[in-house]
Scaffold this motif. Structure first.
Motif, PDB file in Angstrom:
ATOM      1  N   HIS A 119       0.807  -1.230   0.000  1.00  0.00           N
ATOM      2  CA  HIS A 119       0.000   0.000   0.000  1.00  0.00           C
ATOM      3  C   HIS A 119       0.838   1.278   0.000  1.00  0.00           C
ATOM      4  N   GLU A 120       2.152   1.175   0.233  1.00  0.00           N
ATOM      5  CA  GLU A 120       3.040   2.341   0.292  1.00  0.00           C
ATOM      6  C   GLU A 120       3.809   2.576  -1.000  1.00  0.00           C
ATOM      7  N   ARG A 121       3.726   1.681  -1.946  1.00  0.00           N
ATOM      8  CA  ARG A 121       4.620   1.691  -3.104  1.00  0.00           C
ATOM      9  C   ARG A 121       3.871   1.803  -4.424  1.00  0.00           C
ATOM     10  N   ARG A 122       3.976   2.976  -5.050  1.00  0.00           N
ATOM     11  CA  ARG A 122       3.353   3.168  -6.370  1.00  0.00           C
ATOM     12  C   ARG A 122       3.962   2.222  -7.401  1.00  0.00           C
ATOM     13  N   PHE A 123       5.256   1.893  -7.265  1.00  0.00           N
ATOM     14  CA  PHE A 123       5.881   1.015  -8.252  1.00  0.00           C
ATOM     15  C   PHE A 123       5.308  -0.397  -8.211  1.00  0.00           C
ATOM     16  N   VAL A 124       4.613  -0.739  -7.153  1.00  0.00           N
ATOM     17  CA  VAL A 124       3.879  -2.006  -7.077  1.00  0.00           C
ATOM     18  C   VAL A 124       2.413  -1.782  -7.460  1.00  0.00           C
ATOM     19  N   LEU A 125       1.817  -0.729  -6.930  1.00  0.00           N
ATOM     20  CA  LEU A 125       0.378  -0.511  -7.115  1.00  0.00           C
ATOM     21  C   LEU A 125      -0.009  -0.199  -8.555  1.00  0.00           C
ATOM     22  N   VAL A 126       0.797   0.585  -9.265  1.00  0.00           N
ATOM     23  CA  VAL A 126       0.432   0.929 -10.648  1.00  0.00           C
ATOM     24  C   VAL A 126       0.353  -0.331 -11.522  1.00  0.00           C
ATOM     25  N   PRO A 127       1.380  -1.192 -11.544  1.00  0.00           N
ATOM     26  CA  PRO A 127       1.230  -2.416 -12.350  1.00  0.00           C
ATOM     27  C   PRO A 127       0.188  -3.385 -11.789  1.00  0.00           C
ATOM     28  N   LEU A 128       0.005  -3.386 -10.478  1.00  0.00           N
ATOM     29  CA  LEU A 128      -1.012  -4.251  -9.882  1.00  0.00           C
ATOM     30  C   LEU A 128      -2.412  -3.825 -10.322  1.00  0.00           C
ATOM     31  N   VAL A 129      -2.660  -2.518 -10.326  1.00  0.00           N
ATOM     32  CA  VAL A 129      -3.960  -2.005 -10.782  1.00  0.00           C
ATOM     33  C   VAL A 129      -4.195  -2.367 -12.247  1.00  0.00           C
ATOM     34  N   GLU A 130      -3.140  -2.365 -13.042  1.00  0.00           N
ATOM     35  CA  GLU A 130      -3.279  -2.697 -14.465  1.00  0.00           C
ATOM     36  C   GLU A 130      -3.844  -4.101 -14.666  1.00  0.00           C
ATOM     37  N   ILE A 131      -3.387  -5.066 -13.859  1.00  0.00           N
ATOM     38  CA  ILE A 131      -3.800  -6.458 -14.090  1.00  0.00           C
ATOM     39  C   ILE A 131      -4.837  -6.972 -13.086  1.00  0.00           C
ATOM     40  N   ALA A 132      -4.983  -6.299 -11.939  1.00  0.00           N
ATOM     41  CA  ALA A 132      -5.928  -6.775 -10.926  1.00  0.00           C
ATOM     42  C   ALA A 132      -6.514  -5.596 -10.150  1.00  0.00           C
ATOM     43  N   PRO A 138      -6.225  -8.902   1.584  1.00  0.00           N
ATOM     44  CA  PRO A 138      -6.937  -9.719   2.571  1.00  0.00           C
ATOM     45  C   PRO A 138      -6.998  -9.118   3.980  1.00  0.00           C
ATOM     46  N   LEU A 139      -6.110  -8.202   4.317  1.00  0.00           N
ATOM     47  CA  LEU A 139      -6.148  -7.582   5.647  1.00  0.00           C
ATOM     48  C   LEU A 139      -6.740  -6.177   5.616  1.00  0.00           C
ATOM     49  N   ARG A 140      -6.305  -5.386   4.658  1.00  0.00           N
ATOM     50  CA  ARG A 140      -6.769  -3.997   4.568  1.00  0.00           C
ATOM     51  C   ARG A 140      -8.174  -3.901   4.007  1.00  0.00           C
ATOM     52  N   ARG A 141      -8.600  -4.941   3.285  1.00  0.00           N
ATOM     53  CA  ARG A 141      -9.926  -4.997   2.667  1.00  0.00           C
ATOM     54  C   ARG A 141     -10.158  -3.873   1.672  1.00  0.00           C
ATOM     55  N   LEU A 142      -9.069  -3.392   1.076  1.00  0.00           N
ATOM     56  CA  LEU A 142      -9.145  -2.377   0.028  1.00  0.00           C
ATOM     57  C   LEU A 142      -8.738  -3.018  -1.288  1.00  0.00           C
ATOM     58  N   THR A 143      -9.317  -2.538  -2.391  1.00  0.00           N
ATOM     59  CA  THR A 143      -8.908  -3.024  -3.703  1.00  0.00           C
ATOM     60  C   THR A 143      -7.575  -2.381  -4.083  1.00  0.00           C
ATOM     61  N   SER A 144      -6.972  -2.909  -5.117  1.00  0.00           N
ATOM     62  CA  SER A 144      -5.726  -2.326  -5.633  1.00  0.00           C
ATOM     63  C   SER A 144      -5.938  -0.860  -5.991  1.00  0.00           C
ATOM     64  N   ILE A 145      -7.054  -0.559  -6.646  1.00  0.00           N
ATOM     65  CA  ILE A 145      -7.352   0.829  -7.025  1.00  0.00           C
ATOM     66  C   ILE A 145      -7.483   1.714  -5.789  1.00  0.00           C
ATOM     67  N   GLU A 146      -8.206   1.241  -4.788  1.00  0.00           N
ATOM     68  CA  GLU A 146      -8.373   2.040  -3.568  1.00  0.00           C
ATOM     69  C   GLU A 146      -7.043   2.299  -2.867  1.00  0.00           C
ATOM     70  N   MET A 147      -6.169   1.302  -2.865  1.00  0.00           N
ATOM     71  CA  MET A 147      -4.851   1.506  -2.247  1.00  0.00           C
ATOM     72  C   MET A 147      -4.033   2.515  -3.040  1.00  0.00           C
ATOM     73  N   LEU A 148      -4.102   2.446  -4.373  1.00  0.00           N
ATOM     74  CA  LEU A 148      -3.364   3.408  -5.198  1.00  0.00           C
ATOM     75  C   LEU A 148      -3.888   4.823  -4.966  1.00  0.00           C
ATOM     76  N   GLU A 149      -5.197   4.963  -4.902  1.00  0.00           N
ATOM     77  CA  GLU A 149      -5.791   6.288  -4.696  1.00  0.00           C
ATOM     78  C   GLU A 149      -5.394   6.904  -3.358  1.00  0.00           C
ATOM     79  N   SER A 150      -5.136   6.083  -2.361  1.00  0.00           N
ATOM     80  CA  SER A 150      -4.780   6.607  -1.039  1.00  0.00           C
ATOM     81  C   SER A 150      -3.279   6.557  -0.753  1.00  0.00           C
ATOM     82  N   CYS A 151      -2.494   6.108  -1.722  1.00  0.00           N
ATOM     83  CA  CYS A 151      -1.043   5.969  -1.533  1.00  0.00           C
ATOM     84  C   CYS A 151      -0.384   7.350  -1.445  1.00  0.00           C
ATOM     85  N   ARG A 152       0.468   7.529  -0.466  1.00  0.00           N
ATOM     86  CA  ARG A 152       1.166   8.805  -0.259  1.00  0.00           C
ATOM     87  C   ARG A 152       2.440   8.931  -1.095  1.00  0.00           C
ATOM     88  N   ASP A 153       2.892   7.847  -1.677  1.00  0.00           N
ATOM     89  CA  ASP A 153       4.079   7.857  -2.532  1.00  0.00           C
ATOM     90  C   ASP A 153       3.768   8.686  -3.778  1.00  0.00           C
TER      91      ASP A 153
END
Length: 164
Positions: A119-132, A138-153
């Motif tokens: 959830h802290e890393r745009r370099f993970v979230l951007v490609p993750l949002v592309e494919i999923a 499973p813990l944060r209960r947020l989607t990839s998109i929701e985590m990217l939208e709230s990411c401070r990076d």
């Protein structure tokens, strides 16, 4: 069969050659690659480095359990010259992180799944949002998109290669 999301990246050497070699080793030692994001150029995260990284998220299907998967990932990274225990963040030819293992949570001395910094890393979230985009953490209960939208990076993430 276990469904595993892996983050792969590197910033030294011939990056295209390294990625292609990593795909070969992943299929040989870990399992079948069933999906790949595009490749993105990203700045170093957590340290200063001369060269930008290439990063990607891939999905594999594997019969391996999480601890053995990690052990084999370490073998692959060693093939690329990685020496463990030197520095937490450093330049390298290839780094492979387990992001998700099915929808499981696990924590041991050597492994935490899901990866604790997704959830802290745009370099993970951007490609993750592309494919999923709708994959739920499973813990944060947020989607990839929701985590990217709230990411401070605020790192600039630039697509350099469409899905190979």
């Amino acid at each position: 069969m276990n469904k595993v999301f892996l983050g792969i990246g590197g910033n030294i050497g011939n990056k295209e050659k390294n990625f292609n070699h990593a795909y070969t080793l992943i299929e040989l030692k870990l399992g079948k690659i069933v999906q790949k994001s595009s490749v993105y150029e990203t700045p170093p995260w957590g340290f200063q480095a001369e060269h930008a990284f290439w990063n990607q998220v891939i999905v594999i299907e594997t019969k391996l359990e999480a601890e053995e998967l990690l052990w084999r990932i370490h073998e692959i990274e060693a093939d690329f010259g990685r020496k463990r225990g030197i520095e937490r963040y450093s330049s390298r030819e290839m780094d492979i992180d387990i992001l998700y293992f099915n929808d499981e949570f696990m924590e041991s001395k050597s492994l935490i799944i899901p990866h604790p910094k997704i959830h802290e890393r745009r370099f993970v979230l951007v490609p993750l949002v592309e494919i999923a985009p709708k994959l739920k953490h499973p813990l944060r209960r947020l989607t990839s998109i929701e985590m990217l939208e709230s990411c401070r990076d605020d790192s600039i993430i630039k697509k350099i290669q469409d899905k190979p």
